[in-house]
Write an enzyme that holds these catalytic residues in place. Structure first.
Site, PDB file in Angstrom:
ATOM      1  N   LYS A   1     -13.788   8.461  -7.064  1.00 52.03           N
ATOM      2  CA  LYS A   1     -12.964   9.672  -6.906  1.00 52.03           C
ATOM      3  C   LYS A   1     -11.646   9.358  -6.197  1.00 52.03           C
ATOM      4  O   LYS A   1     -10.573   9.784  -6.643  1.00 52.03           O
ATOM      5  CB  LYS A   1     -13.747  10.719  -6.113  1.00 52.03           C
ATOM      6  CG  LYS A   1     -14.883  11.370  -6.865  1.00 52.03           C
ATOM      7  CD  LYS A   1     -15.708  12.271  -5.965  1.00 52.03           C
ATOM      8  CE  LYS A   1     -14.908  13.444  -5.450  1.00 52.03           C
ATOM      9  NZ  LYS A   1     -15.750  14.382  -4.654  1.00 52.03           N
TER      10      LYS A   1
ATOM     11  N   SER B   1       0.833  -1.208   0.000  1.00 59.47           N
ATOM     12  CA  SER B   1       0.000   0.000   0.000  1.00 59.47           C
ATOM     13  C   SER B   1       0.869   1.261   0.000  1.00 59.47           C
ATOM     14  O   SER B   1       1.640   1.479  -0.930  1.00 59.47           O
ATOM     15  CB  SER B   1      -0.930  -0.044   1.222  1.00 59.47           C
ATOM     16  OG  SER B   1      -1.943   0.910   1.099  1.00 59.47           O
TER      17      SER B   1
END
Length: 284
Positions: free
Chosen positions: A205, A161
């Protein structure tokens, strides 16, 4: 008053050069006085064959001699500096990437620049963390006044990540065998730290923003934009031997000495435009 401490190891050589360039005693003495050396302590054998003149030396005639000597000093100083090895500062990402981690790395990188370290080595082993903290670390790495080396280490470590993005943001990215990186898909956390589902619009988004950000960092460092975007949008993950083939990292090294030897002599151009040639063999 300017002194030349580097010349102490080369005094005899420079004196001999003065002796060969100066045509009379007064001129030789005047040159040596400029460098704050006592002419009275010179061996008399150095003055054999030098014509003696009294009075003041013509300084205009000294200029070519001084220029030659200063060129020699410059060469000596360059060689001396090249032989000196500045230390490599070692920092750690060994847990979640959060505000204290970002502050620790920012201060560590800044102090490395102030202290004259030649580079910063960041050892990475993290499951990821907060996007805002990751972005702060990326800014620190991109604007560092010294080269930043991110190394996913030791064997068995990972940079998932946010860990992938900060590794990609470093000037040099490396992995140890048996490590992995990727799985950079963003998730939303509730106040307790558990993931929670986003609505479709917010999810799109956030995903598009994270993918564009990852691509921009990869582009800045000349790394595989397409795969790094895939790590964000598809949670793709790579082992060390795959990551170097895919141009996600620059080196695979079994340990820190191996990495330091591999990157020795590498040129790194910083955001300031300054180019640094690493002298890392045997460091830190």
């Amino acid at each position: 008053m300017v002194r030349y401490p580097l010349l102490q190891n080369y005094k005899l050589l420079v004196v001999l050069m003065c002796r060969s360039l100066a045509t009379d005693t007064l001129r030789l003495v005047r040159i040596l006085q400029i460098f704050h050396w006592n002419p009275q302590k010179l061996p008399k054998s150095l003055l054999v064959g030098v014509e003696y003149h009294s009075g003041e030396a013509d300084m205009t005639k000294l200029i070519p001699i001084l220029f030659t000597i200063l060129c020699i000093i410059g060469c000596m100083s360059s060689g001396y500096a090249a032989d000196q090895q500045s230390p490599v500062r070692v920092l750690y990402i060994d847990d979640q990437i959060d505000p204290p981690t970002a502050d620790y790395l920012d201060e560590g990188v800044r102090s490395a620049g102030r202290d004259g370290n030649q580079a910063v080595l960041v050892l990475v082993n993290t499951p990821g963390g907060l996007m805002t903290s990751m972005q702060s670390i990326v800014r620190t790495f991109l604007n560092s006044s010294v080269p930043v080396i991110a190394y996913i280490y030791p064997q068995g470590a990972k940079a998932d990540s946010a860990g992938l993005i900060v590794t990609v943001a470093a000037d040099i990215a490396a992995m140890a065998p048996g490590t992995n990186t990727g799985s950079a898909s963003p998730v939303q956390l509730d106040p307790t730290g558990n993931s929670e589902k986003m609505d479709k619009t917010m999810e799109r988004k956030v995903m598009n923003s994270a993918a564009a950000y990852a691509r921009s960092i990869a582009d800045k460092r000349g790394r595989n934009q397409e795969w790094i975007e895939k790590a964000v949008t598809k949670a793709a993950n790579l082992a060390a031997n795959e990551a170097i083939k895919m141009n996600v990292v620059d080196y695979v090294a079994k340990d820190i000495p191996d990495l330091m030897q591999q990157i020795d002599g590498k040129k790194v151009t910083l955001s300031t435009g300054r180019t640094v040639i690493l002298n890392t063999k045997g460091a830190p």
